[in-house]
Design an enzyme around this catalytic site. Structure first.
Site, PDB file in Angstrom:
ATOM      1  N   ARG A  21       0.813  -1.184  -0.103  1.00  0.00           N
ATOM      2  CA  ARG A  21       0.080  -0.118  -0.099  1.00  0.00           C
ATOM      3  C   ARG A  21       0.867   1.224  -0.019  1.00  0.00           C
ATOM      4  O   ARG A  21       1.879   1.392   0.864  1.00  0.00           O
ATOM      5  CB  ARG A  21      -1.000   0.160   1.199  1.00  0.00           C
ATOM      6  N   SER A 112      -7.988  -1.057   0.856  1.00  0.00           N
ATOM      7  CA  SER A 112      -9.149  -1.089   1.914  1.00  0.00           C
ATOM      8  C   SER A 112      -9.682   0.050   2.481  1.00  0.00           C
ATOM      9  O   SER A 112     -10.274   0.837   1.443  1.00  0.00           O
ATOM     10  CB  SER A 112      -8.360  -1.774   3.107  1.00  0.00           C
ATOM     11  N   HIS A 113      -9.771   0.678   3.614  1.00  0.00           N
ATOM     12  CA  HIS A 113     -10.468   1.480   4.103  1.00  0.00           C
ATOM     13  C   HIS A 113      -9.588   2.865   3.990  1.00  0.00           C
ATOM     14  O   HIS A 113     -10.220   3.908   4.349  1.00  0.00           O
ATOM     15  CB  HIS A 113     -10.497   1.349   5.693  1.00  0.00           C
ATOM     16  N   ASP A 276     -16.340  -1.289   4.185  1.00  0.00           N
ATOM     17  CA  ASP A 276     -15.289  -0.299   3.664  1.00  0.00           C
ATOM     18  C   ASP A 276     -14.841  -0.512   2.247  1.00  0.00           C
ATOM     19  O   ASP A 276     -15.828  -0.999   1.291  1.00  0.00           O
ATOM     20  CB  ASP A 276     -14.124  -0.715   4.602  1.00  0.00           C
ATOM     21  N   ASP A 278     -12.811  -1.952   0.185  1.00  0.00           N
ATOM     22  CA  ASP A 278     -12.970  -3.356  -0.591  1.00  0.00           C
ATOM     23  C   ASP A 278     -14.040  -4.279  -0.047  1.00  0.00           C
ATOM     24  O   ASP A 278     -13.872  -5.571  -0.401  1.00  0.00           O
ATOM     25  CB  ASP A 278     -11.760  -3.979  -0.765  1.00  0.00           C
ATOM     26  N   ASP A 280     -14.440  -5.896   2.766  1.00  0.00           N
ATOM     27  CA  ASP A 280     -14.164  -6.911   3.964  1.00  0.00           C
ATOM     28  C   ASP A 280     -14.588  -6.710   5.287  1.00  0.00           C
ATOM     29  O   ASP A 280     -14.676  -7.450   6.110  1.00  0.00           O
ATOM     30  CB  ASP A 280     -13.098  -7.521   3.646  1.00  0.00           C
ATOM     31  N   ARG A 281     -14.492  -5.341   5.477  1.00  0.00           N
ATOM     32  CA  ARG A 281     -14.867  -4.742   7.034  1.00  0.00           C
ATOM     33  C   ARG A 281     -16.282  -4.527   7.118  1.00  0.00           C
ATOM     34  O   ARG A 281     -17.188  -4.527   6.146  1.00  0.00           O
ATOM     35  CB  ARG A 281     -14.058  -3.465   7.304  1.00  0.00           C
ATOM     36  N   THR A 343      -2.514 -10.037  14.476  1.00  0.00           N
ATOM     37  CA  THR A 343      -3.289  -9.214  13.321  1.00  0.00           C
ATOM     38  C   THR A 343      -3.056  -9.657  11.862  1.00  0.00           C
ATOM     39  O   THR A 343      -1.791  -9.816  11.594  1.00  0.00           O
ATOM     40  CB  THR A 343      -2.970  -7.886  13.621  1.00  0.00           C
ATOM     41  N   GLU A 363     -10.827  -7.112  16.001  1.00  0.00           N
ATOM     42  CA  GLU A 363     -11.106  -5.707  16.319  1.00  0.00           C
ATOM     43  C   GLU A 363     -11.085  -4.821  15.253  1.00  0.00           C
ATOM     44  O   GLU A 363     -12.009  -3.936  15.424  1.00  0.00           O
ATOM     45  CB  GLU A 363     -10.300  -5.462  17.712  1.00  0.00           C
ATOM     46  N   LYS A 375     -12.196 -11.739   5.313  1.00  0.00           N
ATOM     47  CA  LYS A 375     -13.211 -11.275   6.129  1.00  0.00           C
ATOM     48  C   LYS A 375     -14.273 -10.670   5.070  1.00  0.00           C
ATOM     49  O   LYS A 375     -13.809 -10.563   4.252  1.00  0.00           O
ATOM     50  CB  LYS A 375     -12.797 -10.031   7.189  1.00  0.00           C
TER      51      LYS A 375
HETATM   52  C1  G16 Z   1      -5.955  -5.568   7.319  1.00  0.00           C
HETATM   53  C2  G16 Z   1      -5.916  -6.989   7.409  1.00  0.00           C
HETATM   54  C3  G16 Z   1      -6.670  -7.183   8.850  1.00  0.00           C
HETATM   55  C4  G16 Z   1      -5.963  -6.868   9.830  1.00  0.00           C
HETATM   56  C5  G16 Z   1      -5.824  -5.068   9.569  1.00  0.00           C
HETATM   57  C6  G16 Z   1      -5.005  -4.472  10.642  1.00  0.00           C
HETATM   58  O1  G16 Z   1      -7.216  -5.105   7.224  1.00  0.00           O
HETATM   59  O2  G16 Z   1      -6.689  -7.753   6.301  1.00  0.00           O
HETATM   60  O3  G16 Z   1      -6.699  -8.649   8.975  1.00  0.00           O
HETATM   61  O4  G16 Z   1      -6.828  -6.495  11.009  1.00  0.00           O
HETATM   62  O5  G16 Z   1      -5.143  -4.910   8.390  1.00  0.00           O
HETATM   63  O6  G16 Z   1      -4.564  -3.314  10.406  1.00  0.00           O
HETATM   64  P1  G16 Z   1      -3.324  -2.485  11.080  1.00  0.00           P
HETATM   65  O7  G16 Z   1      -2.118  -3.362  10.930  1.00  0.00           O
HETATM   66  O8  G16 Z   1      -3.532  -1.112  10.694  1.00  0.00           O
HETATM   67  O9  G16 Z   1      -3.924  -2.455  12.651  1.00  0.00           O
HETATM   68  P2  G16 Z   1      -7.579  -4.405   5.834  1.00  0.00           P
HETATM   69  O10 G16 Z   1      -8.953  -4.045   5.895  1.00  0.00           O
HETATM   70  O11 G16 Z   1      -6.790  -3.154   5.649  1.00  0.00           O
HETATM   71  O12 G16 Z   1      -7.264  -5.307   4.574  1.00  0.00           O
END
Ligand code: G16
Length: 542
Positions: A21, A112-113, A276, A278, A280-281, A343, A363, A375
């Site tokens: 990212r 993602s978000h 979010d 993509d 998944d959240r 995580t 979380e 997710k």
């Molecule tokens: C990603 C992972 C998640 C994880 C999160 C943690 O979420 O897919 O499993 O919990 O990162 O984020 P951080 O390291 O910032 O606490 P996503 O939705 O960004 O793909």
């Protein structure tokens, strides 16, 4: 014709928690995206003639990179690319396609978000044949390849029309443009009782589903409004936009405050949810009550058998270490395994593949099950709706009864965003240095029972992942956890997770920050957050 292009390595292509990212201008540097895509293929073996699933969350630069991946995949010998129409695939939908069509793997374009736009974030992630995020062994290999890359291969096939459904031959490879929603909607229909859900909406049940102008818009429209008969207008902000309408597509109480405010108002609908970038959240809010993601995974697990897909019961539950222990109590009552992982969704993959866990949660607003290897935001919404339909109770009733049965895990996360990297690292280093001396000491009246740097021993493949977050556990079951985010794109984000268990039902309606006040103060005493970061308070509290 295959073209070999000479290139030079970039040294910053280390995949984080969920792939690579960076800001869009970083990806727009000469050969930058191409290098990373070629490094993914260089790290893999045995894909000649096989299928690659491809899609993204529609953010700025999505379409351009889709074309690059197609050209590089063709040059490297893939037999077929299945791409979502318009370059769109939610992360769980991509995971499903990889599994359903037995693809070799998939590339998901998303940050993602994180916000999108010409100066915002972009991301590239590789998912393996089980449909899940590549394990560390693969992401480490990708990073290693990216550091020595000297050339990449690409077929100049011109622009493929990714808006038109159907199959074309290009560069010696098949490109199939597919409906991004159809297979996913079918999967949901196989897990949940759509008749029962239709009856719920027929009875006048009202909900909001806010896609935050991100990828779940078309999925929500099709499933909730078209197939389940939810009232028109249930889906909000359902048109995916390259810049998400200028907002953060992060379904939390800060960025989805409009939804929270509506759900707390006098005219609130029965149920509110958001997803979010993509898809998944998830964010779950009942009339007058926000459900924390940690509570949500516990409650979904406790009630999962209401849905046909889970009628036979659960094999086990897995949660990430910083996620509250609420799910542990459910697992204990059900007499099933509970697994505490680092995580990152990728750590659930082995447990799901081995049939040791059925439901997983984090979380960070992620919940899911063994139906895919990611997710899944809409899945969580549909399981919540199923529970409401079968139990005939409101979210508030379901939540308060759950707390009365299992006790309440007060929980909050304090984020310090865009801290200077050196300062954040110094905080963690200092904390590590004092871990051994903490047990037995008293902080704000709380006695430290144990303090460690979490290491995970994968029970399936025996791999060990160290330094996955610092835990300080107090006598009585409270704890604070410190971790640096793996998903940010500028500076460092310090996350402080605070949890207190309260078994007494008469003490379940204290305001969360108040209930955690002594632990919040203790966290600062222990880690010197203010002095290290120079911040008087967190940037985001969830
Ligand atoms: C990603 C992972 C998640 C994880 C999160 C943690 O979420 O897919 O499993 O919990 O990162 O984020 P951080 O390291 O910032 O606490 P996503 O939705 O960004 O793909």
């Amino acid at each position: 014709m295959i073209r070999t292009v000479a290139t030079k390595p970039y040294d910053d292509q280390k995949p984080g928690t969920s792939g690579l990212r960076k800001k869009v201008p970083v990806f727009q540097q000469e050969h930058y995206a191409e290098n990373f895509i070629q490094s993914i293929f260089d790290a893999l073996e045995g894909f000649k003639g096989k299928t690659l699933v491809l899609g993204g969350d529609g953010r700025f630069y999505n379409r351009e990179v889709i074309q690059k991946v197609i050209g590089i995949a063709a040059a490297n010998g893939f037999g077929k690319v299945m791409v979502g129409q318009g370059g769109i695939l939610s992360t769980p939908a991509a995971s499903n396609l990889i599994r359903k069509y037995k693809a070799f793997g998939g590339i998901i374009l998303s940050a993602s978000h994180n916000p999108g736009g010409p100066h915002e974030d972009f991301g590239i992630k590789y998912n393996a044949e089980n449909g899940g995020p590549a394990p560390e062994r693969i992401t480490d290999a990708i990073f290693a390849k990216s550091k020595t890359i000297r050339e990449y291969k690409i077929v100049d096939i011109g622009e493929i029309d990714i808006d038109k459904l159907g199959t074309v031959q290009a560069g010696g490879m098949t490109v199939e443009v597919i409906d991004p929603v159809k297979d996913y909607a079918g999967l949901m229909e196989s897990l949940f009782d759509f008749n029962a859900l239709r009856k719920l909406f027929e009875s006048g049940f009202h909900m909001r589903f806010d896609s935050m102008h991100a990828v779940t818009g078309p999925y929500g429209k099709e499933i909730l409004e078209n197939r389940l008969g939810a009232a028109k207008g249930t889906c909000r902000n359902f048109k995916p936009l390259p810049d998400f309408g200028g907002h953060h597509p992060d379904p939390n109480l800060v960025h989805a405050k409009h939804l929270y405010d509506e759900m707390m108002g006098a005219d609130a609908p029965d149920f509110g949810a958001a997803s979010d970038g993509d898809g998944d959240r998830n964010l779950i809010i009942g009339k007058g009550i926000f459900v924390t993601p940690s509570d949500s995974v516990a409650m979904l697990a406790a009630n999962a058998t209401v849905a046909p897909g889970y009628r036979k019961g659960l094999a086990g539950i897995a949660r990430s270490m910083p996620t509250s222990g609420a799910a542990d109590r459910v697992a204990e009552k059900l007499g099933i395994g509970i697994y505490e992982t680092p995580t990152g969704w990728k750590f659930f993959g082995n447990l799901l593949d081995a049939g040791m866990a059925t439901i997983c949660g984090e979380e960070s607003a992620g919940t899911g099950s063994n139906h895919v290897r990611e997710k899944d935001g809409l899945w969580a919404v549909l399981l919540w709706l199923s529970i409401i339909a079968v139990r005939g109770e409101s979210v508030k009733e379901i939540v308060t009864k759950h707390w009365a049965t299992y006790g309440r895990n007060y929980y909050s996360r304090h984020d310090y965003e865009e801290v200077e990297t050196e300062r954040a690292n110094a905080l963690i280093t200092a904390l590590r240095g004092k871990l051994a001396s903490l047990p037995g000491t008293k902080v704000r009246g709380l006695t430290v029972a144990k303090a460690d740097d979490f290491a995970y021993h994968d029970p399936v493949d025996g791999s060990v992942s160290e330094h996955q977050g610092i835990r300080v556990l107090f006598e009585g079951g409270s704890r604070v956890v410190f971790r640096l985010s793996g998903t940010g794109t500028s500076g460092a984000t310090l996350r402080v997770y605070i949890e207190r268990y309260e078994p007494d039902a008469s003490k379940h309606d204290i305001e969360t920050q108040q209930a955690l006040a002594d632990l919040i103060a203790a966290a600062d005493d222990i880690a010197g957050i203010r002095s290290h970061t120079g911040r008087a308070k967190p940037s985001v509290i969830t």
